[in-house]
Design a protein around this motif. Structure first.
Motif, PDB file in Angstrom:
ATOM      1  N   GLY A 120      -5.316  -5.416 -47.588  1.00 19.30           N
ATOM      2  CA  GLY A 120      -4.962  -5.525 -48.995  1.00 19.30           C
ATOM      3  C   GLY A 120      -3.556  -5.092 -49.350  1.00 19.30           C
ATOM      4  O   GLY A 120      -3.173  -5.143 -50.518  1.00 19.30           O
ATOM      5  N   ARG A 121      -2.765  -4.663 -48.349  1.00 20.58           N
ATOM      6  CA  ARG A 121      -1.381  -4.293 -48.631  1.00 20.58           C
ATOM      7  C   ARG A 121      -0.545  -5.532 -48.909  1.00 20.58           C
ATOM      8  O   ARG A 121      -0.798  -6.607 -48.353  1.00 20.58           O
ATOM      9  N   ILE A 122       0.477  -5.368 -49.745  1.00 19.09           N
ATOM     10  CA  ILE A 122       1.346  -6.484 -50.109  1.00 19.09           C
ATOM     11  C   ILE A 122       2.447  -6.641 -49.069  1.00 19.09           C
ATOM     12  O   ILE A 122       3.110  -5.669 -48.700  1.00 19.09           O
ATOM     13  N   GLY A 140      -1.582  -0.734 -55.189  1.00 21.54           N
ATOM     14  CA  GLY A 140      -1.887   0.001 -56.409  1.00 21.54           C
ATOM     15  C   GLY A 140      -0.661   0.601 -57.061  1.00 21.54           C
ATOM     16  O   GLY A 140      -0.416   0.441 -58.263  1.00 21.54           O
ATOM     17  N   THR A 141       0.153   1.297 -56.258  1.00 20.96           N
ATOM     18  CA  THR A 141       1.320   1.996 -56.810  1.00 20.96           C
ATOM     19  C   THR A 141       2.599   1.178 -56.717  1.00 20.96           C
ATOM     20  O   THR A 141       3.593   1.512 -57.358  1.00 20.96           O
ATOM     21  N   LEU A 142       2.605   0.117 -55.901  1.00 19.56           N
ATOM     22  CA  LEU A 142       3.787  -0.701 -55.595  1.00 19.56           C
ATOM     23  C   LEU A 142       4.849   0.074 -54.819  1.00 19.56           C
ATOM     24  O   LEU A 142       5.994  -0.359 -54.698  1.00 19.56           O
ATOM     25  N   ARG A 143       4.465   1.228 -54.269  1.00 20.85           N
ATOM     26  CA  ARG A 143       5.398   2.033 -53.480  1.00 20.85           C
ATOM     27  C   ARG A 143       5.715   1.319 -52.166  1.00 20.85           C
ATOM     28  O   ARG A 143       4.851   0.724 -51.531  1.00 20.85           O
ATOM     29  N   THR A 144       6.974   1.365 -51.741  1.00 19.88           N
ATOM     30  CA  THR A 144       7.401   0.739 -50.500  1.00 19.88           C
ATOM     31  C   THR A 144       6.919   1.560 -49.301  1.00 19.88           C
ATOM     32  O   THR A 144       7.219   2.747 -49.178  1.00 19.88           O
ATOM     33  N   LEU A 145       6.189   0.910 -48.399  1.00 19.12           N
ATOM     34  CA  LEU A 145       5.676   1.548 -47.188  1.00 19.12           C
ATOM     35  C   LEU A 145       6.550   1.233 -45.974  1.00 19.12           C
ATOM     36  O   LEU A 145       6.598   2.027 -45.030  1.00 19.12           O
ATOM     37  N   ALA A 146       7.192   0.079 -45.976  1.00 21.37           N
ATOM     38  CA  ALA A 146       8.094  -0.316 -44.893  1.00 21.37           C
ATOM     39  C   ALA A 146       9.039  -1.374 -45.442  1.00 21.37           C
ATOM     40  O   ALA A 146       8.733  -2.062 -46.420  1.00 21.37           O
ATOM     41  N   GLN A 193      19.787 -19.515 -40.054  1.00 27.35           N
ATOM     42  CA  GLN A 193      19.054 -20.648 -39.495  1.00 27.35           C
ATOM     43  C   GLN A 193      18.238 -20.242 -38.270  1.00 27.35           C
ATOM     44  O   GLN A 193      18.165 -20.953 -37.267  1.00 27.35           O
ATOM     45  N   HIS A 194      17.627 -19.059 -38.383  1.00 31.33           N
ATOM     46  CA  HIS A 194      16.670 -18.581 -37.386  1.00 31.33           C
ATOM     47  C   HIS A 194      15.302 -18.481 -38.054  1.00 31.33           C
ATOM     48  O   HIS A 194      15.198 -18.046 -39.205  1.00 31.33           O
ATOM     49  N   ILE A 195      14.241 -18.875 -37.345  1.00 33.64           N
ATOM     50  CA  ILE A 195      12.881 -18.595 -37.790  1.00 33.64           C
ATOM     51  C   ILE A 195      12.441 -17.312 -37.110  1.00 33.64           C
ATOM     52  O   ILE A 195      12.516 -17.188 -35.883  1.00 33.64           O
ATOM     53  N   VAL A 196      12.009 -16.343 -37.901  1.00 38.76           N
ATOM     54  CA  VAL A 196      11.581 -15.060 -37.341  1.00 38.76           C
ATOM     55  C   VAL A 196      10.124 -14.799 -37.713  1.00 38.76           C
ATOM     56  O   VAL A 196       9.647 -15.227 -38.778  1.00 38.76           O
ATOM     57  N   ARG A 197       9.437 -14.116 -36.816  1.00 37.10           N
ATOM     58  CA  ARG A 197       8.046 -13.739 -37.054  1.00 37.10           C
ATOM     59  C   ARG A 197       7.983 -12.211 -36.999  1.00 37.10           C
ATOM     60  O   ARG A 197       8.272 -11.608 -35.965  1.00 37.10           O
ATOM     61  N   LEU A 198       7.622 -11.613 -38.133  1.00 35.81           N
ATOM     62  CA  LEU A 198       7.648 -10.162 -38.291  1.00 35.81           C
ATOM     63  C   LEU A 198       6.238  -9.605 -38.384  1.00 35.81           C
ATOM     64  O   LEU A 198       5.431 -10.070 -39.206  1.00 35.81           O
ATOM     65  N   ALA A 199       5.949  -8.621 -37.568  1.00 43.11           N
ATOM     66  CA  ALA A 199       4.695  -7.878 -37.674  1.00 43.11           C
ATOM     67  C   ALA A 199       5.005  -6.507 -38.268  1.00 43.11           C
ATOM     68  O   ALA A 199       6.149  -6.052 -38.255  1.00 43.11           O
ATOM     69  N   HIS A 200       3.994  -5.859 -38.816  1.00 44.01           N
ATOM     70  CA  HIS A 200       4.190  -4.468 -39.243  1.00 44.01           C
ATOM     71  C   HIS A 200       3.181  -3.587 -38.521  1.00 44.01           C
ATOM     72  O   HIS A 200       2.059  -3.994 -38.236  1.00 44.01           O
ATOM     73  N   GLU A 201       3.619  -2.398 -38.199  1.00 45.89           N
ATOM     74  CA  GLU A 201       2.801  -1.491 -37.400  1.00 45.89           C
ATOM     75  C   GLU A 201       3.039  -0.060 -37.844  1.00 45.89           C
ATOM     76  O   GLU A 201       3.991   0.242 -38.579  1.00 45.89           O
ATOM     77  N   GLN A 202       2.174   0.816 -37.385  1.00 43.22           N
ATOM     78  CA  GLN A 202       2.315   2.232 -37.698  1.00 43.22           C
ATOM     79  C   GLN A 202       3.152   2.909 -36.619  1.00 43.22           C
ATOM     80  O   GLN A 202       2.882   2.773 -35.426  1.00 43.22           O
ATOM     81  N   ALA A 203       4.172   3.625 -37.060  1.00 42.34           N
ATOM     82  CA  ALA A 203       5.053   4.351 -36.147  1.00 42.34           C
ATOM     83  C   ALA A 203       4.382   5.650 -35.698  1.00 42.34           C
ATOM     84  O   ALA A 203       3.405   6.102 -36.300  1.00 42.34           O
ATOM     85  N   PRO A 204       4.899   6.288 -34.629  1.00 45.56           N
ATOM     86  CA  PRO A 204       4.297   7.537 -34.136  1.00 45.56           C
ATOM     87  C   PRO A 204       4.213   8.640 -35.186  1.00 45.56           C
ATOM     88  O   PRO A 204       3.310   9.483 -35.134  1.00 45.56           O
ATOM     89  N   ASP A 205       5.167   8.647 -36.147  1.00 46.64           N
ATOM     90  CA  ASP A 205       5.140   9.700 -37.167  1.00 46.64           C
ATOM     91  C   ASP A 205       4.208   9.378 -38.332  1.00 46.64           C
ATOM     92  O   ASP A 205       4.153  10.105 -39.331  1.00 46.64           O
ATOM     93  N   GLY A 206       3.459   8.267 -38.247  1.00 52.70           N
ATOM     94  CA  GLY A 206       2.515   7.901 -39.292  1.00 52.70           C
ATOM     95  C   GLY A 206       3.063   6.920 -40.306  1.00 52.70           C
ATOM     96  O   GLY A 206       2.294   6.334 -41.076  1.00 52.70           O
ATOM     97  N   SER A 207       4.359   6.744 -40.335  1.00 51.99           N
ATOM     98  CA  SER A 207       4.951   5.777 -41.255  1.00 51.99           C
ATOM     99  C   SER A 207       4.733   4.365 -40.720  1.00 51.99           C
ATOM    100  O   SER A 207       4.304   4.179 -39.578  1.00 51.99           O
ATOM    101  N   ARG A 208       5.053   3.374 -41.541  1.00 48.96           N
ATOM    102  CA  ARG A 208       4.909   1.998 -41.105  1.00 48.96           C
ATOM    103  C   ARG A 208       6.278   1.355 -40.979  1.00 48.96           C
ATOM    104  O   ARG A 208       7.240   1.762 -41.630  1.00 48.96           O
ATOM    105  N   ARG A 209       6.373   0.322 -40.140  1.00 51.91           N
ATOM    106  CA  ARG A 209       7.651  -0.342 -39.905  1.00 51.91           C
ATOM    107  C   ARG A 209       7.407  -1.802 -39.541  1.00 51.91           C
ATOM    108  O   ARG A 209       6.323  -2.164 -39.094  1.00 51.91           O
ATOM    109  N   PHE A 210       8.436  -2.626 -39.770  1.00 51.17           N
ATOM    110  CA  PHE A 210       8.402  -4.023 -39.338  1.00 51.17           C
ATOM    111  C   PHE A 210       9.052  -4.151 -37.972  1.00 51.17           C
ATOM    112  O   PHE A 210      10.043  -3.476 -37.675  1.00 51.17           O
TER     113      PHE A 210
END
Length: 530
Positions: A120-122, A140-146, A193-210
């Motif tokens: 459910g994350r945006i 819910g809060t629209l806070r940026t996670l990554a 003019q590049h097509i990129v495919r981005l995943a998001h994951e949880q970093a070791p410190d608990g934060s999230r990143r692309f």
């Protein structure tokens, strides 16, 4: 407004952008969330009008689930691969709806395509003047996670250096049309003019990143001598990639502004392309199991891929493109992404750009249909000399809903209390396929949004603005009954240019929240009670 006045205001805004660009890197470092500010007058207009609606589900099945996209309603600007603009869940019913917002930049920051991962994350792309940002947001809060920064678009650099603000608003490239795949990865074409495919994951410190999982370079197939800070006056050609979408086999299709249509095989990396000579593509496109539907500024196409992935035309249908670009259109041609729909027969719908009155056009998709039977209907909509749309239709069952964008060009168009002539119409294809009929017409003024339908509650959602004699620019989320065209309720989201959606869509979240990308960020409207 005269051309001189509009041009002068555009130059003034462009100068403001140039000054802002110098401080954006500093402002971007601020991590705290900010509400989008209101312009003066927000307490002098209605906060809410109408009555809460009772949910009345609309019969009919959603488009087939695309095997390589996130589940229906979570994957892109037009909700699904068919471009239907429909969601199989609720939007707000109007029970004391609350509004929250998130400011994404000092100036700009509009979040256009809003998608949702399995939790459910945006996942969204927000356009700031220092570059597009891919963002993961708390719904819910629209806070940026990554956050992941994309390259700055050439049109932004041109706007700043040449004081031509209009270049930004007529540019649909750089990641605005993106999609979320079935593994929660965002796929887009950036300004290199590049097509990129981005995943998001949880970093070791608990934060999230692309993280970039794949990067396909199209520059061997697409001219790429583009404006940059180190190449302000290129001598060659730049052909921006407009949109990307997978077909049923997982092959990634892409189109460019100057009429190139191509594919990428994600397994082998093989790239194939063709060009529609002398034609321009500014819209996205739609995909079904039977092929890919693309509209240029001259014709509607149905494509399939040859064995080696090369795009192959199944059929081509020209339409009335008019004699010029109307106020409210990006170019001289159809402003719609094709809609793939139909209860018992497969149809595709677009609008034309006819001079006096725009028409809704419905065609049969079957490539074996005789040419003289392909066109199902050609229905004129809205008033004489004041009709155009640059947004996709809503389609459900055999019904289509179209809005009138005539008069909207950019965020300067409706300042000082002005609005568009407006209008929304519903058109149904007859059960026997013999033609189409207008079911209702509504005076709702929806200047530039991509509207949406909740099939669960039977409400259409528009982003509206009425003229105001005191010059207050008040923007509303407005709910309209799909069956009758009657407005049920509207809720003020905010006042001023910062709340102008500037072509961004309404998006319905799985929890029933309605999101609207606006010039300064993202707005959320949700019921306070069930």
């Amino acid at each position: 407004m005269s051309r001189l006045t509009r041009s002068s205001r555009g130059r003034a805004l462009a100068l403001c952008l140039a000054l802002t660009a110098a401080v954006l890197p500093v402002l971007a470092a601020e991590a705290h969330a900010d509400e989008i500010p209101n312009a003066p007058g927000h307490r002098l207009v209605d906060q809410y009008t109408g009555q809460p609606a009772t949910a009345r589900p609309v019969p009919g099945d959603p488009p087939p689930q695309h095997p390589h996209l996130a589940a229906n309603g979570r994957s892109g600007m037009h909700a699904d691969a068919a471009g239907s603009g429909t969601y199989p869940w609720n939007g707000p019913l109007g029970h004391q709806p609350r509004v929250t917002s998130e400011k994404m930049a000092a100036l700009g920051g509009e979040c256009a395509t809003v998608t949702f991962d399995k939790d459910g994350r945006i996942v969204t792309v927000c356009g700031t003047f220092s570059g597009f940002l891919v963002k993961l947001l708390d719904p819910g809060t629209l806070r940026t996670l990554a956050e992941y920064k994309l390259p700055q678009r050439p049109s932004t650099i041109e706007a700043i250096t040449r004081l031509d603000f209009s270049k930004i608003f007529k540019d649909t490239s750089g990641g605005a049309y993106s999609y979320l795949d079935d593994e929660d990865r965002l796929v887009l074409a950036d300004s290199r003019q590049h097509i990129v495919r981005l995943a998001h994951e949880q970093a070791p410190d608990g934060s999230r990143r692309f993280v970039v999982e794949d990067d396909w370079d199209l520059t061997a197939h697409v001219p790429h001598d583009c404006v940059s800070w180190t190449n302000l006056y290129p001598s060659g050609t730049c052909d921006p990639v407009t949109s990307v979408m997978p077909d049923w086999d997982g092959r990634i299709w892409w189109v460019t502004r100057q009429g190139r249509v191509g594919t990428v095989d994600p397994d082998s990396g093989a790239i194939r392309s063709v060009r529609l000579g002398g034609e321009e593509i500014q819209n996205s496109f739609s995909v079904a199991e039977d092929g890919v539907s693309i509209v240029s500024d001259h014709a509607l196409y149905s494509f399939e891929a040859a064995a080696d992935g090369t795009p192959k035309v199944l059929w081509r249908q020209t339409y009335d493109r008019g004699t010029g670009t109307k106020p409210g259109s990006v170019n001289q041609g159809s402003g719609t992404t094709p809609d793939l729909f139909g209860t018992d027969e497969d149809y595709v719908a677009i609008t034309d750009n006819a001079d006096d009155r725009m028409h809704v056009l419905v065609y049969r998709r079957d490539p074996d249909v005789p040419e003289d039977r392909r066109l199902v209907c050609e229905v004129p909509v809205f008033g004489s000399g004041a009709s155009t749309t640059d947004n996709s239709l809503i389609s459900h069952g055999d019904s289509l809903v179209v809005e009138n964008n005539y008069g909207y060009e950019n965020i300067t168009s409706l300042t000082f209390g002005r609005s568009v002539v407006g209008g929304v119409s519903r058109i149904d294809v007859r059960a026997d396929g013999s033609g189409c009929d207008t079911v209702w017409e509504s005076p709702v003024r929806s200047p530039s949004t991509v509207p949406k339908l909740s099939t669960t509650n039977g409400l259409l959602y528009f982003y509206t603005k009425e003229p105001h004699r005191l010059g207050i620019d008040a923007w509303y989320l407005t709910a309209v009954d799909f069956r009758t065209g009657e407005p049920r309720w509207k809720r003020l989201t905010g006042t001023g240019v910062a709340y102008d959606n500037n072509w961004a869509p309404v998006t319905l979240g799985p929890d029933g929240t309605a999101y609207v990308g606006v010039f300064n960020g993202l707005v959320a409207v949700r019921d306070a009670s069930p």
